[in-house]
Motif scaffolding. Structure first.
Motif, PDB file in Angstrom:
ATOM      1  N   MET A   1     -91.669  60.011  22.101  1.00 20.89           N
ATOM      2  CA  MET A   1     -92.424  59.016  22.860  1.00 20.89           C
ATOM      3  C   MET A   1     -91.465  57.943  23.371  1.00 20.89           C
ATOM      4  O   MET A   1     -90.519  57.560  22.691  1.00 20.89           O
ATOM      5  N   ALA A   3     -91.327  53.943  25.032  1.00 25.68           N
ATOM      6  CA  ALA A   3     -92.035  52.677  25.215  1.00 25.68           C
ATOM      7  C   ALA A   3     -91.265  51.864  26.238  1.00 25.68           C
ATOM      8  O   ALA A   3     -90.033  51.758  26.159  1.00 25.68           O
ATOM      9  N   VAL A  51     -95.651  54.777  26.779  1.00 21.72           N
ATOM     10  CA  VAL A  51     -96.605  53.671  26.704  1.00 21.72           C
ATOM     11  C   VAL A  51     -95.987  52.470  27.390  1.00 21.72           C
ATOM     12  O   VAL A  51     -94.763  52.292  27.389  1.00 21.72           O
ATOM     13  N   THR A 116     -97.210  43.799  12.713  1.00 18.61           N
ATOM     14  CA  THR A 116     -97.040  45.195  12.306  1.00 18.61           C
ATOM     15  C   THR A 116     -96.743  45.316  10.816  1.00 18.61           C
ATOM     16  O   THR A 116     -96.919  46.383  10.233  1.00 18.61           O
ATOM     17  N   ASP A 401     -91.537  49.872  14.954  1.00 17.94           N
ATOM     18  CA  ASP A 401     -92.625  48.902  14.844  1.00 17.94           C
ATOM     19  C   ASP A 401     -92.467  47.931  16.008  1.00 17.94           C
ATOM     20  O   ASP A 401     -91.519  47.126  16.038  1.00 17.94           O
ATOM     21  N   THR A 437    -100.759  46.382  22.964  1.00 18.07           N
ATOM     22  CA  THR A 437    -100.486  47.628  22.245  1.00 18.07           C
ATOM     23  C   THR A 437     -99.662  47.337  21.001  1.00 18.07           C
ATOM     24  O   THR A 437     -98.736  46.529  21.045  1.00 18.07           O
ATOM     25  N   ILE A 439     -97.595  49.458  17.916  1.00 20.98           N
ATOM     26  CA  ILE A 439     -97.067  50.730  17.417  1.00 20.98           C
ATOM     27  C   ILE A 439     -96.396  50.458  16.081  1.00 20.98           C
ATOM     28  O   ILE A 439     -95.562  49.552  15.971  1.00 20.98           O
ATOM     29  N   LYS A 443     -96.481  55.300  15.507  1.00 27.05           N
ATOM     30  CA  LYS A 443     -97.882  55.660  15.763  1.00 27.05           C
ATOM     31  C   LYS A 443     -98.573  54.528  16.520  1.00 27.05           C
ATOM     32  O   LYS A 443     -98.418  53.353  16.172  1.00 27.05           O
ATOM     33  N   ILE A 444     -99.334  54.892  17.524  1.00 30.04           N
ATOM     34  CA  ILE A 444    -100.075  53.894  18.283  1.00 30.04           C
ATOM     35  C   ILE A 444    -101.294  53.479  17.453  1.00 30.04           C
ATOM     36  O   ILE A 444    -102.207  54.263  17.219  1.00 30.04           O
ATOM     37  N   GLU A 447    -104.241  50.122  21.274  1.00 31.68           N
ATOM     38  CA  GLU A 447    -103.887  50.322  22.680  1.00 31.68           C
ATOM     39  C   GLU A 447    -104.996  49.751  23.534  1.00 31.68           C
ATOM     40  O   GLU A 447    -106.178  49.976  23.252  1.00 31.68           O
ATOM     41  N   LYS A 452    -107.211  52.046  17.004  1.00 32.36           N
ATOM     42  CA  LYS A 452    -107.472  53.480  17.063  1.00 32.36           C
ATOM     43  C   LYS A 452    -107.625  54.134  15.686  1.00 32.36           C
ATOM     44  O   LYS A 452    -108.061  55.276  15.588  1.00 32.36           O
ATOM     45  N   THR A 453    -107.249  53.428  14.621  1.00 33.03           N
ATOM     46  CA  THR A 453    -107.201  54.067  13.304  1.00 33.03           C
ATOM     47  C   THR A 453    -108.527  54.013  12.569  1.00 33.03           C
ATOM     48  O   THR A 453    -108.763  54.819  11.664  1.00 33.03           O
TER      49      THR A 453
END
Length: 512
Positions: A1, A3, A51, A116, A401, A437, A439, A443-444, A447, A452-453
């Motif tokens: 990925m 960024a 991203v 984070t 992070d 966002t 991360i 892991k995102i 966003e 999202k978790t």
């Protein structure tokens, strides 16, 4: 990925915080592997997902190095904050959520504002048989959210009712004294044994992945010397784990050290051998000049809680002198931020503003720069949270992070000088709500401001349901008792404070 940011703060310890433009990084297996120009990385990895919308600020995730994981703030729970010694009586009877919900709410409040990594200091009671189980349940809640977690287990194995509690007990009327005796006379060694057994169990089962477990007796003045020595031994045997202690938060704590040891609490810790590079002191508002020099020489850390220290009527910690001495100063919000929402960016701004007045010389520079504040809120929080050299900057080899911050409001409402440095603008103008966002470990987690978790609305429904049950009968009974002893408690401490002298580090105003 990949960024990508139009702007990037890559290393808060570097000049201009390592500011770059049109910068990207590559993430593999949760780690930053490359940092370079967006054009170059996109050309070399055309098929990798990316991203970032090309207008944002890319920067390290922020770190709250001191939280107790309230989930709901004290304001939300109807607790009016005052001097710590008064508030301790109210904290003991505040509404509590189940452990998993408390942890998940605390993580959500941090993630959505750009944190984070957090360090949760669990406020343990003496002889608490549920400490290990409560800790495991909270850690499980944190893991569900994806946040990076330092978790220190706390205890007070003396002075749980009041400082110098045996003498305080004698000041109470007979009926109150009888009710209070069990809170003063208990087996201090058994409490220490139980605490260390619980720590060993949680360390063995939970110290892996994005979680680091370490030691955090709540107070210097709430710990027997035997416990502190055993904590030091356990930390050293496990590779010098952080030892997190609240210390010199209030004038009463300053008085306690002088009354009981003839010196500062930091001096007493040094007599016991605890002042070392892995020692972390929470608050540290009332450090003496000698304390600061000692902590700096030993490369110890302090967590600084600007809004908390104000709302709890503690004052202003001498951060300017701490930084000059070499103390590692990290950000702590302590569930008492100025916005009551765990916004680390607002706390950064509080640090920036509070420490600008070390004197009256018009040719002197302000005490802290925006770049210093950025370092306090990122790199400096890594070691106190258990992740030394792993988080806090965007460098190859470090954990991925990071956050992406929407800059449109910051730069375009309606105009900002092109000469204004981006790191400086971030500290002066950004808010947690600008974080788009998040991360963590590649892991995102959030966003477009959507976490999202977990199912956030379902979590809120659970919180509302749990909170609607109110406080338990035992809490209400305890509240009635604590309010009855409060006048004696206040008189006890007020007598201590009469002979203290104060010479502030900063110049603010003058009666003459």
């Amino acid at each position: 990925m990949l960024a990508h940011g139009k702007y990037a703060i890559t290393d808060p310890s570097a000049p201009m915080a390592g500011f770059r433009e049109e910068t990207a990084l590559r993430i593999q297996d949760g780690v930053i592997t490359e940092l370079g120009s967006w054009k170059d990385l996109r050309a070399r990895y055309p098929d990798e997902p990316a991203v970032g919308n090309g207008r944002q600020l890319l920067m390290p995730g922020l770190i709250d190095a001191h939280t107790h994981g309230a989930g709901l703030s004290y304001a939300q729970r109807g607790v009016r904050l005052d001097y710590l010694e008064n508030s301790l009586l109210d904290f003991a009877t505040a509404l509590q959520l189940p452990p998993e919900l408390t942890a998940m709410m605390n993580a959500v409040r941090h993630i959505r504002n750009g944190c984070t990594t957090i360090h949760h200091n669990e406020s343990g009671a003496a002889l608490d048989p549920a400490l290990a189980e409560t800790s495991r349940r909270k850690i499980a809640g944190y893991r569900k959210t994806g946040i990076r977690l330092g978790y220190s287990m706390g205890i007070r194995n003396r002075n749980t009712l009041a400082l110098e509690d045996e003498a305080f007990l004698e000041t109470l009327p007979e009926d109150l004294r009888l009710q209070a005796e069990s809170r003063v006379h208990y087996d201090k060694k058994a409490a220490a044994d139980q605490y260390l057994d619980a720590f060993d169990e949680v360390f063995r089962t939970e110290n892996h992945g994005c979680v680091r477990v370490f030691l955090g007796p709540n107070w210097v003045q709430g710990s027997t010397d035997e416990l502190l020595l055993r904590v030091k031994e356990r930390s050293d045997s496990l590779g010098k784990l952080p030892i997190h202690l609240h210390c010199l938060q209030t004038p009463v704590q300053k008085a306690f050290g002088l009354r009981n040891y003839g010196k500062s609490l930091v001096g007493h810790l040094d007599d016991l051998g605890l002042v070392d590079s892995n020692l972390v002191l929470g608050h540290a508002v009332y450090l003496s000049q000698d304390d600061i020099q000692l902590l700096g020489n030993r490369h110890a850390s302090v967590t600084h809680h600007p809004s908390c220290n104000l709302i709890m009527r503690n004052g202003i910690a001498p951060v300017y002198e701490m930084l000059r001495s070499g103390i590692n100063v990290a950000l702590g919000i302590d569930e008492k931020g100025i916005n009551d929402d765990e916004d680390p960016i607002m706390e950064m701004r509080m640090i920036y503003y509070l420490h600008r007045c070390p004197g009256t010389d018009l040719s002197s520079l302000p005490a802290v720069s925006p770049e210093t504040v950025l370092q306090i809120a990122t790199l400096n929080g890594a070691a106190p949270s258990g992740f030394a050299a792993q988080v806090g900057a965007l460098r190859p080899g470090m954990a991925a992070d990071l956050i992406l911050v929407d800059m449109d409001d910051i730069l375009n409402e309606p105009w900002v000088s092109p000469d204004a440095p981006i790191p400086w603008l971030f500290v002066r103008r950004a808010l947690g709500r600008h974080v788009n966002t998040v991360i963590i470990g590649g892991k995102i987690i959030m966003e477009e401001r959507n976490i999202k978790t977990i199912d956030l609305e379902a979590l809120y429904d659970q919180v509302r349901q749990a909170a609607s049950l109110g406080r338990m009968p035992k809490q209400l009974e305890n509240e009635a008792f604590l309010q009855r002893i409060k006048p004696y408690y206040q008189a006890w401490y007020n007598a201590w404070l009469k002979d203290l002298e104060f010479e502030p580090y900063y110049f603010f105003n003058s009666r003459q």
